[in-house]
Motif scaffolding. Structure first.
Motif, short mmCIF file in Angstrom:
data_model
loop_
_atom_site.label_atom_id
_atom_site.label_comp_id
_atom_site.label_asym_id
_atom_site.label_seq_id
_atom_site.Cartn_x
_atom_site.Cartn_y
_atom_site.Cartn_z
N ARG A 23 29.04 21.45 49.66
CA ARG A 23 29.82 22.68 49.92
C ARG A 23 31.18 22.62 49.26
O ARG A 23 31.68 23.62 48.74
CB ARG A 23 29.97 22.89 51.43
N THR A 24 31.79 21.44 49.27
CA THR A 24 33.10 21.30 48.61
C THR A 24 32.99 21.51 47.11
O THR A 24 33.82 22.18 46.50
CB THR A 24 33.69 19.92 48.92
N ALA A 25 31.94 20.93 46.50
CA ALA A 25 31.73 21.12 45.07
C ALA A 25 31.49 22.58 44.74
O ALA A 25 31.98 23.09 43.71
CB ALA A 25 30.55 20.26 44.60
N LEU A 26 30.78 23.29 45.61
CA LEU A 26 30.54 24.72 45.39
C LEU A 26 31.83 25.50 45.52
O LEU A 26 32.08 26.45 44.75
CB LEU A 26 29.51 25.22 46.41
N PHE A 27 32.70 25.11 46.46
CA PHE A 27 34.00 25.77 46.62
C PHE A 27 34.85 25.60 45.36
O PHE A 27 35.49 26.55 44.90
CB PHE A 27 34.72 25.19 47.83
N VAL A 28 34.86 24.40 44.79
CA VAL A 28 35.64 24.16 43.57
C VAL A 28 35.09 25.00 42.42
O VAL A 28 35.85 25.61 41.65
CB VAL A 28 35.62 22.67 43.21
N ARG A 29 33.78 25.07 42.30
CA ARG A 29 33.17 25.85 41.23
C ARG A 29 33.52 27.33 41.36
O ARG A 29 33.91 27.98 40.38
CB ARG A 29 31.66 25.65 41.27
N ASN A 30 33.40 27.89 42.56
CA ASN A 30 33.72 29.30 42.76
C ASN A 30 35.21 29.58 42.59
O ASN A 30 35.60 30.65 42.09
CB ASN A 30 33.26 29.74 44.15
N SER A 31 36.05 28.63 42.98
CA SER A 31 37.50 28.79 42.79
C SER A 31 37.86 28.85 41.31
O SER A 31 38.73 29.62 40.89
CB SER A 31 38.25 27.65 43.48
N CYS A 32 37.16 28.06 40.50
CA CYS A 32 37.40 28.09 39.06
C CYS A 32 36.98 29.43 38.45
O CYS A 32 37.67 29.97 37.57
CB CYS A 32 36.66 26.94 38.38
N VAL A 33 35.87 29.95 38.92
CA VAL A 33 35.43 31.26 38.43
C VAL A 33 36.43 32.34 38.82
O VAL A 33 36.77 33.22 38.01
CB VAL A 33 34.03 31.59 38.97
N ARG A 34 36.93 32.31 40.04
CA ARG A 34 37.93 33.28 40.48
C ARG A 34 39.22 33.15 39.68
O ARG A 34 39.83 34.15 39.29
CB ARG A 34 38.20 33.09 41.98
N TYR A 35 39.64 31.93 39.41
CA TYR A 35 40.85 31.71 38.61
C TYR A 35 40.70 32.27 37.21
O TYR A 35 41.64 32.83 36.64
CB TYR A 35 41.15 30.20 38.56
N TRP A 36 39.51 32.14 36.65
CA TRP A 36 39.24 32.70 35.31
C TRP A 36 39.25 34.23 35.35
O TRP A 36 39.74 34.88 34.42
CB TRP A 36 37.90 32.20 34.81
N MET A 37 38.74 34.82 36.42
CA MET A 37 38.72 36.28 36.54
C MET A 37 40.13 36.85 36.66
O MET A 37 40.42 37.93 36.14
CB MET A 37 37.89 36.69 37.76
N ASP A 38 41.02 36.14 37.36
CA ASP A 38 42.36 36.65 37.64
C ASP A 38 43.37 36.37 36.54
O ASP A 38 44.46 36.94 36.56
CB ASP A 38 42.88 36.06 38.95
N ASN A 39 43.03 35.49 35.61
CA ASN A 39 43.98 35.11 34.56
C ASN A 39 43.31 35.21 33.19
O ASN A 39 42.15 34.81 33.02
CB ASN A 39 44.48 33.68 34.77
N ALA A 40 44.07 35.73 32.24
CA ALA A 40 43.54 35.88 30.88
C ALA A 40 43.75 34.59 30.08
O ALA A 40 44.65 33.80 30.36
CB ALA A 40 44.24 37.04 30.18
N LYS A 41 42.87 34.40 29.11
CA LYS A 41 42.96 33.27 28.18
C LYS A 41 42.97 31.93 28.89
O LYS A 41 43.85 31.08 28.68
CB LYS A 41 44.20 33.41 27.28
N ILE A 42 42.01 31.76 29.76
CA ILE A 42 41.86 30.50 30.49
C ILE A 42 40.90 29.60 29.73
O ILE A 42 39.83 30.03 29.28
CB ILE A 42 41.35 30.75 31.92
N GLY A 43 41.28 28.33 29.57
CA GLY A 43 40.45 27.37 28.87
C GLY A 43 39.88 26.33 29.80
O GLY A 43 40.13 26.32 31.02
N LYS A 44 39.11 25.42 29.22
CA LYS A 44 38.45 24.39 29.99
C LYS A 44 39.45 23.47 30.67
O LYS A 44 39.27 23.07 31.83
CB LYS A 44 37.53 23.59 29.07
#
Length: 439
Positions: A23-44
């Motif tokens: 569940r924690t790993a899933l939370f980190v993955r979804n948080s990264c997707v949300r961060y990419w949606m809210d910010n432009a030009k996000i890299g790895k």
């Protein structure tokens, strides 16, 4: 690369801690997707920096190993980069916009957060979740490889238990002698495939055979499921200043959970039967022919036909193709995918086009009088296409398709001496060996 799989044996408390790590790993993955949606030009690397920030902000995220958090961020970036590539290639239809996942079934550790016992039959998970030592149930000997060769460890949750997969940096290749044979394959629903020599393999129809028992188990799950109920929030409650109605889920009973697990195990058995059939059949085809030609089918588009979707999925054509390409690399054979257009309509003898419906199972050419089975005629055309043109050799999709665990092997085709020789040879492929003798 090789992937060895073992079943984990532990206590119920350890299984609950693994679920917490997932569940924690899933939370980190979804948080990264949300961060990419809210910010432009996000890299790895921005997502990797976000993992560190999440560990400071959330205590439960800090329990997960730092490299495991980075692996979850890499999963998010994989879906993001795939979406960007599809947009650049201007693929028709949906481009695969990254979505949030509601459920997770695995967590990956890299080179830290885990350790072996001296006999390498126990795995110790040493991150903040304190999962502890778990027994590895399997027949493969991990003493053959150095610890430095194990690049990742993945914990997988399935309906019948928990598994550990080890990604080992080692190459695999099988020495073979040329057979001088070529073959064209035409997959179908009446027969799994028909080759250019007239041979046919029956479709196993694993789902159809198990459909009666699956429906019975599904009815049990439905009968034991409790629907949600509405409760009235009292006036003056701390949550709401006025009288409102909210949905409250009722906790499901243990009988419901048991029935649901039985249904999941049945579906898992069907999926394993499909894989086993595809692996064994693909290995036999590749080992007995120097050149294998098949259709470059778009199965994802074909299952949009709701009248045939269940039968197409049950046949598992795509899985069969993936394993043909994999064994083609292992055995050093040539595998060619050709366009499927008009392979069933053209006459393999004279080349004239003979229009026929799907229900017409016999090819009768009015121009030259040639008569043959429809699928055999198509297989000959597929073989001619592969020989006449370079076609599409192999598939780049194999490198990105479930290198961790969706590719499964029977493990009957490689002995220890072949593994020993493979260490000094080059092969970019992944092999999953299921070592659980109980599964």
């Amino acid at each position: 690369m090789l992937v060895y799989e073992f079943k984990l044996s532990g206590t119920q408390q350890q299984y609950r801690l693994i679920d917490e790590a997932i569940r924690t790993a899933l939370f980190v993955r979804n948080s990264c997707v949300r961060y990419w949606m809210d910010n432009a030009k996000i890299g790895k690397y921005d997502l990797s920096a976000l993992c560190k920030a999440l560990s400071k902000e959330f205590l439960f995220a800090n329990k997960l190993n730092s490299m495991a958090r980075q692996a979850s961020a890499e999963r998010a970036w994989s879906s993001i980069s795939r979406f960007h590539e599809n947009c650049k290639k201007k693929i028709k239809g949906k481009k695969g916009y990254p979505k949030f996942k509601r459920r997770g079934n695995s967590v990956e550790y890299k080179t830290s957060g885990w350790a072996f016992s001296e006999d390498r039959k126990h795995l110790a998970l040493t991150d903040g979740h304190n999962i502890g030592i778990m027994k590895l149930v399997g027949t493969y000997d991990l003493h053959y490889y150095q610890v430095e060769q194990i690049k990742r460890v993945r914990l997988v949750r399935r309906a019948d238990g928990y598994y550990a997969q080890f990604l080992i940096k080692a190459e695999r290749n099988i020495d073979t002698t040329p057979t001088g044979k070529t073959i064209g394959l035409d997959v179908g629903l009446n027969h799994f495939y028909t080759d250019s020599n007239g041979g046919q393999i029956e479709t196993p129809r694993f789902l159809r055979k198990s459909e009666k028992s699956i429906k019975k188990l599904q009815k049990r799950v439905s009968r034991k499921f409790s629907k949600t109920r509405k409760r009235l929030t009292p006036v003056g409650s701390p949550d709401h200043g006025s009288e409102t109605r909210q949905q409250e889920k009722i906790k499901q009973s243990n009988n419901y959970l048991k029935a649901k697990n039985k249904l999941s195990r049945k579906h898992l058995k069907v999926s394993r039967q499909r894989k086993d059939h595809a692996v064994k059949l693909a290995r036999c085809v590749v080992a007995s022919n120097d050149v294998v030609v098949y259709e470059d089918l778009r199965v994802a588009n074909m299952v949009k036909n709701h009248k045939l979707a269940k039968s197409i999925s049950d046949a598992s054509w795509y899985q069969f193709r993936v394993w043909i390409e994999y064994f083609g690399r292992i055995f050093g054979r040539t595998t060619i995918a050709v366009a499927p257009q008009y392979t069933s309509q053209d006459c393999s003898n004279c080349g004239k086009r003979v229009q026929k419906t799907l229900s017409t199972r016999t090819h009768k050419c009015p121009h030259c009088g040639y008569t043959a089975d429809r699928d055999e005629n198509a297989a000959i055309n597929i073989l001619k296409k592969g020989i006449a043109t370079t076609g599409h050799v192999g598939s780049s999709e194999l490198d990105s398709v479930n290198a961790w665990g969706d590719l499964s092997s029977t493990g009957n085709d490689v002995n220890q001496s072949q593994q020993d020789r493979s260490l000094n040879q080059e092969s970019p492929d992944f092999l999953v060996k299921t070592s659980d003798s109980k599964a």
